[in-house]
Design a protein around this motif. Structure first.
Motif, PDB file in Angstrom:
ATOM      1  N   HIS A  92       0.745  -1.184   0.028  1.00 55.94           N
ATOM      2  CA  HIS A  92      -0.075   0.027  -0.109  1.00 55.94           C
ATOM      3  C   HIS A  92       0.819   1.328  -0.031  1.00 55.94           C
ATOM      4  CE1 HIS A  92      -3.086   2.618   2.185  1.00 55.94           C
ATOM      5  NE2 HIS A  92      -3.552   2.636   0.799  1.00 55.94           N
ATOM      6  N   THR A  93       2.175   1.219   0.447  1.00 59.17           N
ATOM      7  CA  THR A  93       2.795   2.334   0.620  1.00 59.17           C
ATOM      8  C   THR A  93       3.084   3.228  -0.681  1.00 59.17           C
ATOM      9  OG1 THR A  93       4.266   0.975   2.459  1.00 59.17           O
ATOM     10  CG2 THR A  93       5.456   3.135   1.354  1.00 59.17           C
ATOM     11  N   PRO A  94       3.425   2.743  -1.814  1.00 59.37           N
ATOM     12  CA  PRO A  94       3.456   3.321  -2.977  1.00 59.37           C
ATOM     13  C   PRO A  94       2.272   4.420  -3.198  1.00 59.37           C
ATOM     14  CG  PRO A  94       4.546   1.274  -3.474  1.00 59.37           C
ATOM     15  CD  PRO A  94       3.665   1.440  -2.147  1.00 59.37           C
ATOM     16  N   PHE A  95       1.216   3.943  -2.907  1.00 60.13           N
ATOM     17  CA  PHE A  95       0.038   4.562  -3.267  1.00 60.13           C
ATOM     18  C   PHE A  95      -0.478   5.386  -2.070  1.00 60.13           C
ATOM     19  CE2 PHE A  95      -0.056   0.274  -5.189  1.00 60.13           C
ATOM     20  CZ  PHE A  95      -0.367   0.647  -6.532  1.00 60.13           C
ATOM     21  N   GLU A  96      -0.309   5.076  -0.901  1.00 59.30           N
ATOM     22  CA  GLU A  96      -0.597   5.936   0.423  1.00 59.30           C
ATOM     23  C   GLU A  96       0.434   7.211   0.266  1.00 59.30           C
ATOM     24  OE1 GLU A  96      -1.096   5.253   4.994  1.00 59.30           O
ATOM     25  OE2 GLU A  96       0.600   4.315   4.296  1.00 59.30           O
ATOM     26  N   SER A  97       1.717   6.983  -0.244  1.00 62.00           N
ATOM     27  CA  SER A  97       2.707   7.883  -0.216  1.00 62.00           C
ATOM     28  C   SER A  97       2.422   8.846  -1.376  1.00 62.00           C
ATOM     29  CB  SER A  97       4.176   7.262  -0.200  1.00 62.00           C
ATOM     30  OG  SER A  97       4.191   6.493   1.082  1.00 62.00           O
ATOM     31  N   GLY A  98       1.720   8.647  -2.514  1.00 60.94           N
ATOM     32  CA  GLY A  98       1.608   9.370  -3.477  1.00 60.94           C
ATOM     33  C   GLY A  98       2.644   9.115  -4.426  1.00 60.94           C
ATOM     34  N   TRP A  99       3.352   8.216  -4.573  1.00 59.05           N
ATOM     35  CA  TRP A  99       4.622   7.847  -5.411  1.00 59.05           C
ATOM     36  C   TRP A  99       4.031   7.239  -6.556  1.00 59.05           C
ATOM     37  CZ3 TRP A  99       7.378   4.093  -1.698  1.00 59.05           C
ATOM     38  CH2 TRP A  99       7.929   5.153  -0.470  1.00 59.05           C
ATOM     39  N   LEU A 100       2.799   6.738  -6.522  1.00 57.30           N
ATOM     40  CA  LEU A 100       2.080   6.302  -7.776  1.00 57.30           C
ATOM     41  C   LEU A 100       0.668   6.613  -7.850  1.00 57.30           C
ATOM     42  CD1 LEU A 100       2.522   4.421 -10.253  1.00 57.30           C
ATOM     43  CD2 LEU A 100       2.054   2.381  -9.301  1.00 57.30           C
ATOM     44  N   TYR A 101       0.160   7.217  -8.825  1.00 59.59           N
ATOM     45  CA  TYR A 101      -1.216   7.729  -8.683  1.00 59.59           C
ATOM     46  C   TYR A 101      -1.901   7.404 -10.207  1.00 59.59           C
ATOM     47  CZ  TYR A 101      -5.534  10.007  -7.559  1.00 59.59           C
ATOM     48  OH  TYR A 101      -6.786  10.265  -7.446  1.00 59.59           O
ATOM     49  N   PHE A 102      -2.968   6.866 -10.031  1.00 57.66           N
ATOM     50  CA  PHE A 102      -3.919   6.700 -11.432  1.00 57.66           C
ATOM     51  C   PHE A 102      -5.061   7.633 -11.368  1.00 57.66           C
ATOM     52  CE2 PHE A 102      -1.665   2.574 -10.585  1.00 57.66           C
ATOM     53  CZ  PHE A 102      -1.059   2.311 -11.967  1.00 57.66           C
ATOM     54  N   PRO A 103      -5.218   8.569 -12.551  1.00 54.66           N
ATOM     55  CA  PRO A 103      -6.476   9.370 -12.294  1.00 54.66           C
ATOM     56  C   PRO A 103      -7.704   8.614 -11.859  1.00 54.66           C
ATOM     57  CG  PRO A 103      -5.132   9.563 -14.449  1.00 54.66           C
ATOM     58  CD  PRO A 103      -4.637   8.503 -13.759  1.00 54.66           C
ATOM     59  N   GLU A 104      -8.020   7.470 -12.323  1.00 56.55           N
ATOM     60  CA  GLU A 104      -9.021   6.477 -11.881  1.00 56.55           C
ATOM     61  C   GLU A 104      -9.141   6.244 -10.556  1.00 56.55           C
ATOM     62  OE1 GLU A 104      -7.618   4.924 -15.923  1.00 56.55           O
ATOM     63  OE2 GLU A 104      -6.698   5.541 -13.939  1.00 56.55           O
ATOM     64  N   GLN A 105      -8.329   6.538  -9.824  1.00 57.35           N
ATOM     65  CA  GLN A 105      -8.234   6.229  -8.214  1.00 57.35           C
ATOM     66  C   GLN A 105      -9.336   6.908  -7.574  1.00 57.35           C
ATOM     67  OE1 GLN A 105      -3.685   5.515  -7.664  1.00 57.35           O
ATOM     68  NE2 GLN A 105      -4.585   5.898  -5.805  1.00 57.35           N
ATOM     69  N   LYS A 106      -9.533   8.371  -8.241  1.00 64.54           N
ATOM     70  CA  LYS A 106     -10.315   9.384  -7.425  1.00 64.54           C
ATOM     71  C   LYS A 106      -9.999   9.555  -6.006  1.00 64.54           C
ATOM     72  CE  LYS A 106     -13.925   8.264 -10.750  1.00 64.54           C
ATOM     73  NZ  LYS A 106     -15.380   7.970 -10.998  1.00 64.54           N
ATOM     74  N   GLY A 107      -8.832   9.380  -5.787  1.00 64.30           N
ATOM     75  CA  GLY A 107      -8.476   9.740  -4.100  1.00 64.30           C
ATOM     76  C   GLY A 107      -8.344   8.595  -3.262  1.00 64.30           C
TER      77      GLY A 107
END
Length: 207
Positions: free
Chosen positions: A153-168
């Motif tokens: 979860h770390t890369p997503f929680e930290s904002g290192w990897l983000y997809f527009p479809e995540q919607k936060g």
């Protein structure tokens, strides 16, 4: 007021995660912090295993050595570096949670890092199982596994990897769907459903 992160002026103070999220949404493409991801990935061991638990809880004590409302693991799946998966589900009529702990410990012995998604549940579950086999070699294996946990979860929680479809959102269900592994159409679509069905098998279905 501003209701869309894309409309926040570029000069406003935002966290790293918020800046990366804003950039991905404006560009319409995934954003990746190459250096952060490269550094994080470099620390992972090549013999990493992937662990997941399913747990149940109850206002009543379910097993010896547990407490009311405590999350108790009753199923695990463990995938090794070669993609082979082993899993174990404690039979609903069994009280042998210590046997469950022994089975898991035997399969964890040869793992390097232990990859999970969201580490709180796995850490608590491993600690509980270790307590149930206290004083044995299996306890040491389980406690060592806690120290080897790597949270995917770390890369997503930290904002290192983000997809527009995540919607936060950064839940496993969200990320899996983006990566083409959606499971909404499965008969059991989330952990809560799995927990309830197991609990009902053990204690009877509600009227």
């Amino acid at each position: 007021g501003i209701e869309d992160i894309r409309n926040i002026p570029s000069g406003e103070a935002l966290s790293l995660r918020q800046r990366n999220q804003r950039r991905a949404l404006i560009d319409g493409t995934p954003y990746g912090d190459r250096e952060a991801l490269k550094s994080w990935l470099a620390d992972l061991s090549p013999d990493m295993c992937f662990l997941d638990f399913e747990c149940i809880q109850s206002p009543q004590t379910l097993f010896a050595g547990t407490s009311p409302w405590q999350y108790v693991p009753v199923m695990y799946s463990l995938t090794g570096k070669n993609g082979d998966t082993v899993w174990f589900c404690l039979p609903p009529d069994s009280q042998d949670l210590a046997g469950f702990a022994v089975d898991l410990a035997e399969n964890l012995k040869d793992c390097g890092d232990i990859a999970v998604y969201g580490d709180a549940m796995e850490r608590r579950s491993l600690a509980l199982l270790a307590n149930l086999v206290a004083g044995s070699d299996h306890e040491q294996v389980l406690r060592t596994a806690i120290d080897k946990i790597v949270d995917l979860h770390t890369p997503f929680e930290s904002g290192w990897l983000y997809f527009p479809e995540q919607k936060g959102k950064t839940s496993l269900k969200t990320i899996a769907a983006i990566l083409g592994q959606a499971y909404d159409d499965h008969s059991v679509a989330d952990g809560r459903q799995a927990s309830l069905r197991y609990f009902w098998l053990r204690h009877g279905y509600p009227d």
